[in-house]
Design a protein around this motif. Structure first.
Motif, PDB file in Angstrom:
ATOM      1  N   ASP A  42       0.819  -1.223   0.000  1.00  0.00           N
ATOM      2  CA  ASP A  42       0.000   0.000   0.000  1.00  0.00           C
ATOM      3  C   ASP A  42       0.845   1.262   0.000  1.00  0.00           C
ATOM      4  OD1 ASP A  42      -2.398  -1.235  -0.167  1.00  0.00           O
ATOM      5  OD2 ASP A  42      -2.851  -1.149   1.979  1.00  0.00           O
ATOM      6  N   THR A  43       1.930   1.264   0.763  1.00  0.00           N
ATOM      7  CA  THR A  43       2.753   2.478   0.875  1.00  0.00           C
ATOM      8  C   THR A  43       3.902   2.486  -0.116  1.00  0.00           C
ATOM      9  OG1 THR A  43       4.038   1.387   2.605  1.00  0.00           O
ATOM     10  CG2 THR A  43       2.193   2.754   3.311  1.00  0.00           C
ATOM     11  N   GLY A  44       3.867   1.615  -1.102  1.00  0.00           N
ATOM     12  CA  GLY A  44       4.966   1.518  -2.049  1.00  0.00           C
ATOM     13  C   GLY A  44       4.606   2.038  -3.424  1.00  0.00           C
ATOM     14  N   TYR A  45       4.614   1.128  -4.401  1.00  0.00           N
ATOM     15  CA  TYR A  45       4.372   1.475  -5.804  1.00  0.00           C
ATOM     16  C   TYR A  45       5.341   2.554  -6.303  1.00  0.00           C
ATOM     17  CZ  TYR A  45      -0.053  -1.120  -5.684  1.00  0.00           C
ATOM     18  OH  TYR A  45      -1.009  -2.085  -5.576  1.00  0.00           O
ATOM     19  N   PRO A  46       6.657   2.380  -6.075  1.00  0.00           N
ATOM     20  CA  PRO A  46       7.580   3.424  -6.561  1.00  0.00           C
ATOM     21  C   PRO A  46       7.547   3.592  -8.073  1.00  0.00           C
ATOM     22  CG  PRO A  46       8.780   1.444  -5.888  1.00  0.00           C
ATOM     23  CD  PRO A  46       7.372   1.258  -5.430  1.00  0.00           C
ATOM     24  N   HIS A  47       7.189   2.504  -8.817  1.00  0.00           N
ATOM     25  CA  HIS A  47       7.136   2.625 -10.270  1.00  0.00           C
ATOM     26  C   HIS A  47       5.959   3.490 -10.724  1.00  0.00           C
ATOM     27  CE1 HIS A  47       4.803  -0.857  -8.963  1.00  0.00           C
ATOM     28  NE2 HIS A  47       4.033  -0.690 -10.016  1.00  0.00           N
ATOM     29  N   ILE A  48       5.033   3.819  -9.805  1.00  0.00           N
ATOM     30  CA  ILE A  48       3.969   4.786 -10.110  1.00  0.00           C
ATOM     31  C   ILE A  48       4.291   6.148  -9.501  1.00  0.00           C
ATOM     32  CG2 ILE A  48       1.534   5.348  -9.694  1.00  0.00           C
ATOM     33  CD1 ILE A  48       0.889   2.405  -9.843  1.00  0.00           C
ATOM     34  N   VAL A  49       4.829   6.137  -8.282  1.00  0.00           N
ATOM     35  CA  VAL A  49       5.052   7.396  -7.560  1.00  0.00           C
ATOM     36  C   VAL A  49       6.121   8.254  -8.242  1.00  0.00           C
ATOM     37  CG1 VAL A  49       5.842   8.400  -5.391  1.00  0.00           C
ATOM     38  CG2 VAL A  49       4.327   6.396  -5.371  1.00  0.00           C
ATOM     39  N   VAL A  50       7.238   7.648  -8.607  1.00  0.00           N
ATOM     40  CA  VAL A  50       8.318   8.450  -9.210  1.00  0.00           C
ATOM     41  C   VAL A  50       7.901   9.030 -10.566  1.00  0.00           C
ATOM     42  CG1 VAL A  50      10.699   8.398 -10.047  1.00  0.00           C
ATOM     43  CG2 VAL A  50      10.098   7.222  -7.916  1.00  0.00           C
ATOM     44  N   PRO A  51       7.298   8.243 -11.467  1.00  0.00           N
ATOM     45  CA  PRO A  51       6.801   8.875 -12.710  1.00  0.00           C
ATOM     46  C   PRO A  51       5.753   9.956 -12.455  1.00  0.00           C
ATOM     47  CG  PRO A  51       6.920   6.501 -12.983  1.00  0.00           C
ATOM     48  CD  PRO A  51       7.183   6.765 -11.524  1.00  0.00           C
ATOM     49  N   MET A  52       4.981   9.820 -11.349  1.00  0.00           N
ATOM     50  CA  MET A  52       3.995  10.856 -11.028  1.00  0.00           C
ATOM     51  C   MET A  52       4.676  12.196 -10.766  1.00  0.00           C
ATOM     52  SD  MET A  52       0.941  10.592  -8.219  1.00  0.00           S
ATOM     53  CE  MET A  52       2.016  10.096  -6.889  1.00  0.00           C
ATOM     54  N   ILE A  53       5.950  12.149 -10.361  1.00  0.00           N
ATOM     55  CA  ILE A  53       6.696  13.391 -10.115  1.00  0.00           C
ATOM     56  C   ILE A  53       7.450  13.834 -11.371  1.00  0.00           C
ATOM     57  CG2 ILE A  53       8.563  14.402  -8.746  1.00  0.00           C
ATOM     58  CD1 ILE A  53       7.788  12.364  -6.533  1.00  0.00           C
ATOM     59  N   THR A  54       8.076  12.877 -12.067  1.00  0.00           N
ATOM     60  CA  THR A  54       8.918  13.260 -13.213  1.00  0.00           C
ATOM     61  C   THR A  54       8.096  13.622 -14.460  1.00  0.00           C
ATOM     62  OG1 THR A  54       9.133  10.898 -13.794  1.00  0.00           O
ATOM     63  CG2 THR A  54      10.867  11.863 -12.414  1.00  0.00           C
ATOM     64  N   ALA A  55       6.942  12.983 -14.637  1.00  0.00           N
ATOM     65  CA  ALA A  55       6.141  13.268 -15.841  1.00  0.00           C
ATOM     66  C   ALA A  55       5.665  14.722 -15.887  1.00  0.00           C
ATOM     67  CB  ALA A  55       4.957  12.306 -15.923  1.00  0.00           C
ATOM     68  N   PRO A  56       5.144  15.302 -14.770  1.00  0.00           N
ATOM     69  CA  PRO A  56       4.747  16.722 -14.846  1.00  0.00           C
ATOM     70  C   PRO A  56       5.905  17.648 -15.181  1.00  0.00           C
ATOM     71  CG  PRO A  56       3.756  15.677 -12.935  1.00  0.00           C
ATOM     72  CD  PRO A  56       4.725  14.693 -13.503  1.00  0.00           C
ATOM     73  N   PHE A  57       7.097  17.348 -14.645  1.00  0.00           N
ATOM     74  CA  PHE A  57       8.233  18.208 -14.982  1.00  0.00           C
ATOM     75  C   PHE A  57       8.595  18.057 -16.459  1.00  0.00           C
ATOM     76  CE2 PHE A  57       8.863  18.287 -10.363  1.00  0.00           C
ATOM     77  CZ  PHE A  57       9.087  19.642 -10.192  1.00  0.00           C
ATOM     78  N   GLY A  58       8.466  16.825 -16.981  1.00  0.00           N
ATOM     79  CA  GLY A  58       8.697  16.637 -18.413  1.00  0.00           C
ATOM     80  C   GLY A  58       7.717  17.436 -19.246  1.00  0.00           C
ATOM     81  N   PHE A  59       6.451  17.442 -18.803  1.00  0.00           N
ATOM     82  CA  PHE A  59       5.447  18.239 -19.520  1.00  0.00           C
ATOM     83  C   PHE A  59       5.789  19.728 -19.489  1.00  0.00           C
ATOM     84  CE2 PHE A  59       1.749  21.026 -18.909  1.00  0.00           C
ATOM     85  CZ  PHE A  59       1.186  20.937 -20.175  1.00  0.00           C
ATOM     86  N   LEU A  60       6.136  20.236 -18.299  1.00  0.00           N
ATOM     87  CA  LEU A  60       6.426  21.675 -18.170  1.00  0.00           C
ATOM     88  C   LEU A  60       7.639  22.066 -19.009  1.00  0.00           C
ATOM     89  CD1 LEU A  60       5.813  22.158 -14.338  1.00  0.00           C
ATOM     90  CD2 LEU A  60       4.414  23.046 -16.188  1.00  0.00           C
ATOM     91  N   ILE A  61       8.652  21.202 -19.030  1.00  0.00           N
ATOM     92  CA  ILE A  61       9.837  21.497 -19.847  1.00  0.00           C
ATOM     93  C   ILE A  61       9.446  21.531 -21.330  1.00  0.00           C
ATOM     94  CG2 ILE A  61      12.068  20.592 -20.598  1.00  0.00           C
ATOM     95  CD1 ILE A  61      12.394  19.494 -17.706  1.00  0.00           C
ATOM     96  N   GLY A  62       8.680  20.535 -21.760  1.00  0.00           N
ATOM     97  CA  GLY A  62       8.260  20.506 -23.156  1.00  0.00           C
ATOM     98  C   GLY A  62       7.326  21.643 -23.498  1.00  0.00           C
ATOM     99  N   PHE A  63       6.515  22.044 -22.544  1.00  0.00           N
ATOM    100  CA  PHE A  63       5.521  23.103 -22.774  1.00  0.00           C
ATOM    101  C   PHE A  63       6.180  24.477 -22.910  1.00  0.00           C
ATOM    102  CE2 PHE A  63       1.570  25.428 -21.341  1.00  0.00           C
ATOM    103  CZ  PHE A  63       0.797  25.041 -22.430  1.00  0.00           C
ATOM    104  N   GLY A  64       7.417  24.577 -22.463  1.00  0.00           N
ATOM    105  CA  GLY A  64       8.143  25.834 -22.587  1.00  0.00           C
ATOM    106  C   GLY A  64       8.229  26.635 -21.312  1.00  0.00           C
ATOM    107  N   ALA A  65       7.854  26.048 -20.177  1.00  0.00           N
ATOM    108  CA  ALA A  65       7.837  26.807 -18.920  1.00  0.00           C
ATOM    109  C   ALA A  65       9.231  27.206 -18.465  1.00  0.00           C
ATOM    110  CB  ALA A  65       7.145  25.982 -17.834  1.00  0.00           C
ATOM    111  N   PHE A  66      10.242  26.434 -18.870  1.00  0.00           N
ATOM    112  CA  PHE A  66      11.594  26.731 -18.378  1.00  0.00           C
ATOM    113  C   PHE A  66      12.539  27.165 -19.481  1.00  0.00           C
ATOM    114  CE2 PHE A  66       9.843  23.368 -15.566  1.00  0.00           C
ATOM    115  CZ  PHE A  66       9.811  24.088 -14.385  1.00  0.00           C
ATOM    116  N   ASP A  67      12.057  27.375 -20.694  1.00  0.00           N
ATOM    117  CA  ASP A  67      12.950  27.671 -21.813  1.00  0.00           C
ATOM    118  C   ASP A  67      13.846  28.870 -21.536  1.00  0.00           C
ATOM    119  OD1 ASP A  67      11.856  25.572 -23.102  1.00  0.00           O
ATOM    120  OD2 ASP A  67      11.199  26.669 -24.887  1.00  0.00           O
ATOM    121  N   TYR A  68      13.226  29.963 -21.071  1.00  0.00           N
ATOM    122  CA  TYR A  68      13.994  31.192 -20.863  1.00  0.00           C
ATOM    123  C   TYR A  68      15.049  30.969 -19.797  1.00  0.00           C
ATOM    124  CZ  TYR A  68      15.016  36.088 -19.804  1.00  0.00           C
ATOM    125  OH  TYR A  68      15.651  37.283 -19.603  1.00  0.00           O
TER     126      TYR A  68
END
Length: 634
Positions: A42-68
């Motif tokens: 119940d308190t694990g699932y690291p293969h879901i938890v870690v992508p839950m953190i890295t995927a939004p940052f991947g989206f923001l980088i691709g979306f252009g939030a950090f380009d400048y």
């Protein structure tokens, strides 16, 4: 080509690459460590938890939030600004990483109202289940997930960010500023919010269901909860980061970007309220982020911050959580106080009574709000000696709040109250409802009474009556008040009054009876209850559905009026503050030249008084010497 430019295509690619990176990282580290590749406790699932953190940052980088910022950090030559990401000329521009504070304000308001409707639907399911004793609609586990998600959505995704949206649109205009101090950070603050919302709501898809430990997420209850609780821990980080970044932006904007001549005592109370709120957000929000990080580490890494059996301190969770969450009550109130001051002054044609004391009362609430957190813990087993000073400080905070109510009444006294205005009617409804609801706050501040009603429906009644009457009414007042400025159109006042009365009656019929059944002993956070409370619960549920249906009138009015409403003109309410001195909607860069402030923002009834001189009337303009306001019986 589309994948090389910032936007949705590159954002989607970044999302999948970020998710794949997180997923692969977990599998690689577990393989190297000799562990099973997938851990599904119940308190694990690291293969879901870690992508839950890295995927939004991947989206923001691709979306252009950090380009400048990436370009700056890499030391690359500065690219000339083409302003392509500023302003909106078509509806598609509202789905981009846009740096215009007005576009971001609209993005906030529309998105958070969508979350309000989602949170309301969850509330309807809760009230459908509670309409009668027994089990009708959902089981106990689902019910726990419903009320936890409902509260989280309403607090983190509606009330707090809705105020940020209104202030984003209005405050820079009020200050005579061309934009917020950090436009890119402003856009990033917004785009963190839908990510938080998707994570919160996505918890319903997690094994074991949505997080179910309430919006408080109390440890140790949350420590062993299913995976959905981790969604809550992570979602709070994104919502909290959004709030802190927005608050820092407001602080710098208000302190450094006021128009020439606008000293603090010429600043509209809306800006004062946002200044006070931002101080609270910056000081308090890191505590809730810290509490959720510690719970997250307890669950994922077994750090045992709150595990008593392993030397952890259980009660410290509540101290840390409430050191944020009681100031959070004022984060959800102070912007509304600013809105009401603006609405009442404009629609009563009166200067704000006791303007300086009103501003100081806001700061007084900020200071006192940090000293009242433990009144939520009178039955938690905390130090008994701490109870009395906390009780006293909690009751003291009623003083600056009372000052504000007194000031609003003083402003209305002998004012030319425009009762045809829906914004004004919501402001009047707020004063009555908030004052009556505030009495239950004094009750919960007193130790003996709080012990009696703690864990009963009285607490549910108190927070809902105060938040709906105090925060939601002020939000509606603000939305109606500035709707002509934002859209350039007038709304239908008749539909506005229908919305008002259905909302006011629905609010009182829904939440007032909750006080009674709470004092009679009906517990909160339960899916079933004794049959003696059945009749009142049926009344409450019917009223709640009426309250929910009333919001559809508002949605219809706003959409149709935005598209087909009559043209508003630049200043339909004859306001004095600067946002009313520009066109509706305002130009992309707000002003052709920075205005010059020459007086207070509320000098109604003072012949010749002006708040600001705009560039277009600068030549030949004379700076008047305002006379003191006079109260007359006419």
């Amino acid at each position: 080509m589309a994948l090389r430019n910032p936007g949705w295509y590159r954002g989607a690619l970044g999302f999948f690459l970020g998710a794949a990176f997180g997923f692969g990282l977990v599998l690689a580290l577990r393989a190297v460590s000799g562990l099973d590749l997938f851990q599904t406790e119940d308190t694990g699932y690291p293969h879901i938890v870690v992508p839950m953190i890295t995927a939004p940052f991947g989206f923001l980088i691709g979306f252009g939030a950090f380009d400048y910022w990436f370009r700056w950090a890499a030391g690359k030559p500065t690219v000339p600004e083409d302003h392509s990401d500023h302003g909106a000329t078509r509806w598609q521009d509202y789905f981009k990483f846009n740096t215009d504070h007005k576009v971001i304000g609209i993005q906030y308001m529309v998105l958070t109202f969508a979350f309000f409707l989602i949170g309301g639907l969850l509330a309807m399911l809760i009230r459908a289940e509670l309409a009668q004793p027994g089990s009708q609609v959902v089981g106990a586990n689902t019910f726990n997930g419903l009320f936890s998600t409902h509260a989280t959505v309403m607090i983190f995704l509606f009330i707090i960010p809705m105020f940020a949206g209104i202030a984003n649109y209005v405050v820079p205009l009020m200050l005579g500023a061309p934009d917020m101090a950090f436009p890119r950070l402003n856009a990033l603050s917004f785009w963190l919010l839908p990510i938080a919302g998707i994570i919160f709501l996505g918890s319903f898809l997690a094994p074991g269901g949505a997080f179910d430990a309430g919006w408080t997420g109390y440890a140790p209850l949350s420590g062993g909860a299913p995976l959905g609780q981790t969604f809550f821990n992570v979602g709070v980080q994104f919502a909290g980061a959004s709030s802190i970044a927005a608050a820092l932006n407001f602080l710098v904007t208000i302190i450094t970007m006021r128009a020439p001549g606008m000293n603090l005592w010429r600043m509209p109370l809306m800006a004062w309220a946002q200044l006070a709120t931002s101080l609270l957000v910056v000081g308090a929000t890191p505590f809730v982020a810290g509490a959720q990080f510690m719970t997250f580490f307890d669950r994922i890494l077994g750090m045992n911050f709150f595990n008593f059996l392993e030397g952890g301190d259980v009660i410290s969770y509540q101290h840390i959580f409430w050191f944020y969450s009681h100031p959070a009550v004022y984060i959800m109130m102070l912007p509304g106080f600013g809105i009401i001051s603006e609405v009442i002054s404009v629609h009563a044609r009166k200067a704000v009574f006791g303007y300086r004391l009103m501003a100081l009362a806001l700061i007084g609430i900020v200071v006192l709000s940090y000293s009242v957190w433990a009144h939520h813990m009178f039955v938690s087993g905390m130090f008994s000696w701490l109870r009395v000073p906390i009780m006293i400080s909690t009751m003291l905070i009623a003083v600056p709040t009372g000052i504000k109510v007194f000031s609003w009444l003083g402003t209305l006294f002998y004012g030319k109250i425009q009762t045809q205005s829906t914004a004004m009617l919501f402001a009047l409804a707020f004063i009555v409802t908030f004052t009556v609801g505030g009495i239950s706050g004094v009750i919960t501040a007193m130790i003996p009474l709080d012990i009696h009603v703690s864990e009963t429906y009285f607490i549910v009644a108190h927070i809902h009556f105060v938040l709906f009457g105090g925060s939601v009414f002020t939000i509606f007042a603000g939305l109606y008040h500035w709707f002509p400025k934002v859209t350039g159109r007038m709304y239908d006042e008749r539909l506005g009054r229908v919305h008002l009365w259905l909302t006011v009656v629905g609010t009182w019929l829904t939440f007032v009876p909750m006080h009674w059944i709470g004092m009679d002993g009906m517990p909160r956070r339960v899916v079933d209850y004794a049959s003696q409370y059945g009749d009142w619960n049926l009344v409450i549920s019917i009223s709640a559905f009426m309250l929910g249906a009333a919001q559809l009138v508002f949605v219809y009015n706003m959409i149709v009026s935005w598209r087909f409403g009559p043209k508003a003109g630049s200043n339909p309410w004859r306001g004095k503050s600067i946002e009313w001195l520009v066109s509706s909607p305002p130009p992309v860069y707000n002003f052709t030249a920075i205005p010059r402030v020459v007086g207070g923002p509320y000098e109604y009834g003072t012949p010749g008084a002006r708040h600001a001189i705009m560039a277009e009337d600068e030549e030949g303009a004379t700076v008047p010497t305002p006379e003191p306001s006079k109260v007359t019986a006419s």
